[in-house]
Design a protein around this motif. Sequence first.
Motif, PDB file in Angstrom:
ATOM      1  N   ARG A   1     -41.854  -8.748  36.875  1.00 60.02           N
ATOM      2  CA  ARG A   1     -43.344  -8.684  36.231  1.00 60.02           C
ATOM      3  C   ARG A   1     -43.149  -7.778  34.818  1.00 60.02           C
TER       4      ARG A   1
ATOM      5  N   GLU B   1     -41.464 -10.196  32.288  1.00 57.38           N
ATOM      6  CA  GLU B   1     -42.259 -11.321  31.991  1.00 57.38           C
ATOM      7  C   GLU B   1     -43.195 -10.872  30.925  1.00 57.38           C
ATOM      8  N   ARG B   2     -43.670  -9.427  31.000  1.00 52.53           N
ATOM      9  CA  ARG B   2     -44.544  -8.816  30.085  1.00 52.53           C
ATOM     10  C   ARG B   2     -43.800  -8.217  29.041  1.00 52.53           C
TER      11      ARG B   2
ATOM     12  N   PRO C   1     -38.231 -13.514  29.417  1.00 59.55           N
ATOM     13  CA  PRO C   1     -39.525 -14.427  29.192  1.00 59.55           C
ATOM     14  C   PRO C   1     -38.875 -15.641  28.664  1.00 59.55           C
TER      15      PRO C   1
END
Length: 291
Positions: A229, A232-233, A171
Amino acid sequence: MEMHQLRYFAAVVDEGTFTGAAHRLHVSQSGVSTQVAKLERELGHALFDRSGRQVRLTSAGEAVLPLAKSALATLDAIRHTAAEFADAVRGRVRLGMVMGCSIPPFLDTLADLGRSHPGIELGLHEGHSEDLQSQVLAGSLDLALIGYAGEAAGGLEADVVIDEPIAAVVPAGHPLDRTELPLAALRGEKVLCLPPGTGIRAAYEDSCRRAGLDPRVDLEASSPAALLRLAERGAGVAVLSASSAQGAGVRAVPFADAATHARLGLVTRPGQHSPAARLLRTRLLAALRAT
């Protein structure tokens, strides 16, 4: 001389008037008259006697008419033959696809083939790259899109379409969000990666071994999109190719010491291409290399 001028000329003869020819051809009457007049000027002879209510062929027109109709019939035959040839390629093609593949040009080409060549029956099998290579070698698949590192299996003909280094996907603002990283920077991080048998995983493991490191993976997912995903989390650091890291809020940080690139390529057995398989291979390579 243009073929459409001959077509207009023949239509006037068949319909008896310029108006009737224009209606049949779905063009304006002035357009038909202009093109026929151009044809007459080029030939140096009037083709129609326009003095009466209905146009009549002159002697020159009578001589030209069968030749014009023959030329138009030949043109139509050429078009018909070309249309038949476009669908002349028939048969079944067995195609392998690496797990999690979602490359739009690849999928678009498969869809387009069914529309343009309904005589080709396409069988699609999804699997891990190592298994797909084995199936191509055994003859149960005609060709396969695989991910690999280094070289494809011996005995296969490989066309590389993507060749790029691996990267750490994190991220924005993550402690590893830098210009580049050593592979050793993954120590203490949860590593997310594709399963064994994929090009990314092979490139990661080979690069770690060359750097004297243990190629540890904490979480596997078969889809690059799923890894994006998760990264990103904040579930961990995803190891992917730089081009696949296009999710919002993530950064692809190249490894400074990753010696082995990840590759994506089409593999076949040399000399074992049916006409249908050759056509599909040509179209897939053109689409994938254009991206």
